[in-house]
Motif scaffolding. Structure first.
Motif, mmCIF file in Angstrom:
data_model
loop_
_atom_site.group_PDB
_atom_site.id
_atom_site.type_symbol
_atom_site.label_atom_id
_atom_site.label_comp_id
_atom_site.label_asym_id
_atom_site.label_seq_id
_atom_site.Cartn_x
_atom_site.Cartn_y
_atom_site.Cartn_z
ATOM 1 N N ASN A 1 0.836 -1.192 0.000
ATOM 2 C CA ASN A 1 0.000 0.000 0.000
ATOM 3 C C ASN A 1 0.871 1.241 0.000
ATOM 4 O OD1 ASN A 1 0.317 1.084 2.932
ATOM 5 N ND2 ASN A 1 -0.044 -1.102 3.173
ATOM 6 N N GLY A 2 0.240 2.387 -0.292
ATOM 7 C CA GLY A 2 0.922 3.662 -0.077
ATOM 8 C C GLY A 2 1.315 4.447 -1.304
ATOM 9 N N TRP A 3 1.039 3.947 -2.526
ATOM 10 C CA TRP A 3 1.434 4.764 -3.678
ATOM 11 C C TRP A 3 0.448 5.910 -3.898
ATOM 12 C CZ3 TRP A 3 -2.218 4.821 -7.546
ATOM 13 C CH2 TRP A 3 -3.027 3.699 -7.712
ATOM 14 N N ASP A 4 0.964 6.980 -4.483
ATOM 15 C CA ASP A 4 0.144 8.169 -4.729
ATOM 16 C C ASP A 4 0.630 8.821 -6.021
ATOM 17 O OD1 ASP A 4 -1.223 10.558 -4.781
ATOM 18 O OD2 ASP A 4 -0.796 11.097 -2.714
ATOM 19 N N LEU A 5 -0.134 8.654 -7.103
ATOM 20 C CA LEU A 5 0.270 9.197 -8.395
ATOM 21 C C LEU A 5 0.420 10.707 -8.367
ATOM 22 C CD1 LEU A 5 -1.863 7.086 -10.913
ATOM 23 C CD2 LEU A 5 0.481 6.713 -10.152
ATOM 24 N N ASN A 6 -0.263 11.369 -7.451
ATOM 25 C CA ASN A 6 -0.158 12.824 -7.362
ATOM 26 C C ASN A 6 1.232 13.285 -6.937
ATOM 27 O OD1 ASN A 6 -3.103 13.610 -7.763
ATOM 28 N ND2 ASN A 6 -3.300 12.200 -6.059
ATOM 29 N N LEU A 7 2.030 12.370 -6.370
ATOM 30 C CA LEU A 7 3.363 12.724 -5.884
ATOM 31 C C LEU A 7 4.479 12.349 -6.856
ATOM 32 C CD1 LEU A 7 3.082 11.563 -2.143
ATOM 33 C CD2 LEU A 7 2.690 13.852 -3.088
ATOM 34 N N TYR A 8 4.165 11.550 -7.889
ATOM 35 C CA TYR A 8 5.204 11.035 -8.782
ATOM 36 C C TYR A 8 5.260 11.861 -10.070
ATOM 37 C CZ TYR A 8 4.520 6.826 -5.851
ATOM 38 O OH TYR A 8 4.393 5.951 -4.805
ATOM 39 N N PRO A 9 6.328 12.623 -10.292
ATOM 40 C CA PRO A 9 6.450 13.387 -11.538
ATOM 41 C C PRO A 9 6.465 12.485 -12.772
ATOM 42 C CG PRO A 9 8.061 14.120 -9.912
ATOM 43 C CD PRO A 9 7.458 12.851 -9.392
#
Length: 530
Positions: free
Chosen positions: A112-120
């Motif tokens: 768990n824990g991925w966030d596409l909003n944080l990955y350029p």
């Protein structure tokens, strides 16, 4: 340990009762026997009572978390943890490190824990990215908000998901331009994979839950609400029978509603250790996954406003069916349009049934003033998570710029006298209530003191924040008459913390319980207390 009782003195006692500030508090068994002067409490104390010198610290009611996924939270130490990742390079490093340490006989890998909003570089994040590290073992990694799931090719195959799989109602399967699955599942589509995912062994489940309960006690929690399946409820119930003291209120999934009705079970019955709450319904998604249902389209989209998981008609039918059997509903609603539909539907059911069950709206992140009035008039409980603010500030500015003023409007809610209580949504956010208290006080990105306060007019006072985790939270399970404040006759759930009266709000970022008591028993104690 539990003995004949305890007498707390020589500190500040915050009772959460109006105009009540005693010098001492006396417990006996699992109950608060009396509060008052130290001299009077000594006279009332039965033989065997232990005196606890607070040494200037603060005694206050123990916390309740009104919204958790505790079973999933407990599993976190055994899964891939992407919470601190801010790029795909970070993600790859975590995957490689997990692969080096993983057990050889593992059948499925969770995470768990991925966030596409944080990955350029998020365009490259799909099933192929996971396949590079795990080409053979099924991998299923949940997003931070738990509303999306990324599978690798092996997991898609095990789940029977391919280009011919129909799109499920209330969710979607992510696709490449050629029509093949890219690995992402959204909202109700998660169920296509979850039924295949292998859980931890029973031994590891018990170990994980015990560890999570110990941490809950360390951060001052005596009670939690869980939004999970029957298996999670049964596992926690079994641990309670073995002496693990953590109060639980279970909001059960809609798939067992017929069974609950057939058994004659009604909401907020049972004991204060294990209580049945409402039927949990999901109405929309989340801001992070762009699935919260809004009036206005998301920036950069063509008329896309998020999605509803249930139709308004299905929502009404389910709430009404449950209500006429004495079962309240606990409804996930985040977007402003979704919150409007839910509030209006509950109001309609209340009118038609002639009663006001203790219905709840979970999250209520973006809500317009006119809907706050409907919520207040219909006695709907708001289960809120201040700790989400620290993550959502910039996501809100990006995705909801036209309704920023309607988002997390805590001060507005209190001004309108809404019944509300606070929680965490763990593992979406930290289980630690102290982080939520700081977020309610300061409203800063990442709980960073150097950041500006976002919408400072909505900040709360410390007593308002504490009320949200104590007496207000107790109301979320119809328990305010028996716990949530320190009053004679109520259950002895309390914590000791350092005195914060002359401290800046940053105190709460490092605060911890020095002593936690649940049901009259000291379940956690720092070495420096006694």
């Amino acid at each position: 340990m539990q003995n004949g009782g305890y007498l707390f003195h020589n500190g500040e006692i915050i009772t959460l009762e109006p105009d009540v500030s005693p010098d001492a508090l006396l417990t006996g068994g699992n109950t608060i026997l009396a509060t008052g002067s130290l001299q009077d409490m000594k006279k009332l104390a039965p033989p065997g009572t232990e005196l606890i010198n607070l040494r200037g610290n603060v005694l206050l009611p123990a916390f309740t978390d009104t919204h958790t996924h505790f079973f999933e939270y407990a599993h976190k130490p055994y899964e891939i943890d992407l919470w601190q990742t801010t790029s795909l390079k970070d993600v790859e490093a975590v995957l490689q490190n997990y692969k080096k340490k993983m057990s050889e006989d593992i059948a499925w890998i969770g995470g768990n824990g991925w966030d596409l909003n944080l990955y350029p570089d998020s365009n490259n994040f799909n099933k192929h990215f996971i396949d590079i590290v795990f080409p053979d073992i099924p991998v299923a990694i949940k997003s931070k908000d738990l509303h999306s799931l990324l599978l690798n090719t092996a997991a898609l195959r095990e789940s029977g998901i391919d280009a011919s799989t129909p799109q499920p109602p209330g969710g979607s399967i992510g696709l490449f331009p050629d029509g093949s699955p890219n690995g992402f599942l959204y909202e109700s589509a998660l169920l296509l994979a979850r039924k295949q995912i292998t859980d931890l062994s029973e031994f590891l489940q018990r170990k994980a839950l015990r560890q999570a309960i110990r941490y809950a006690h360390r951060v001052g929690l005596a009670a939690i609400h869980i939004m999970e399946d029957v298996e999670s409820y049964q596992a926690l119930k079994k641990l309670q029978k073995n002496g693990n003291k953590l109060r639980v209120c279970w909001h059960f999934p809609s798939k067992v509603l017929n069974e609950m009705i057939a058994q004659g079970i009604t909401s907020y019955t049972g004991s204060e250790m294990m209580k049945i709450g409402g039927v949990k319904l999901f109405m929309d998604g989340s801001i992070g996954s762009h699935t919260a249902y809004m009036y206005d389209p998301y920036p950069g989209s063509y008329n896309y406003c998020g999605r509803l998981i249930l139709t308004p008609r299905k929502l009404y039918e389910t709430i009404h069916k449950a209500a006429i059997s004495g079962i309240a509903s606990s409804i996930h609603a985040i977007g402003d349009r979704c919150c409007h539909i839910v509030a209006q539907t509950i109001a309609r059911v209340n009118y038609e049934t002639g009663s006001k069950l203790p219905h709840r709206i979970e999250h209520l992140q973006c809500v317009r003033p006119e809907d706050l009035d409907i919520i207040q008039q219909n006695g709907i409980y708001a289960a809120l998570q201040p700790v989400h603010i620290k993550t959502d500030v910039y996501t809100i500015k990006k995705n909801w710029p036209t309704v920023e003023q309607f988002t997390y409007p805590f001060r507005e809610m209190l001004n309108r006298k809404l019944a509300l209580g606070f929680g965490s949504d763990a593992p979406v956010e930290t289980l630690n209530p102290f982080a939520g208290i700081y977020a309610a006080l300061e409203r800063k990105y990442d709980n960073n003191p150097d950041e500006p306060s976002w919408m400072p007019s909505q900040k709360l006072t410390i007593m308002e924040a504490l009320h949200g985790y104590t007496l207000g939270a107790a109301r979320g399970s119809c328990s305010e008459h028996i716990r949530g404040s320190l009053k004679a006759g109520k259950l002895a759930d309390m914590i000791v913390i350092e005195n914060f009266r002359n401290q800046p709000n940053e105190f709460w970022l490092k605060a911890e319980s020095l002593l936690t008591m649940v049901d009259g028993e000291i379940v956690y104690e720092a070495e420096k207390v006694r």
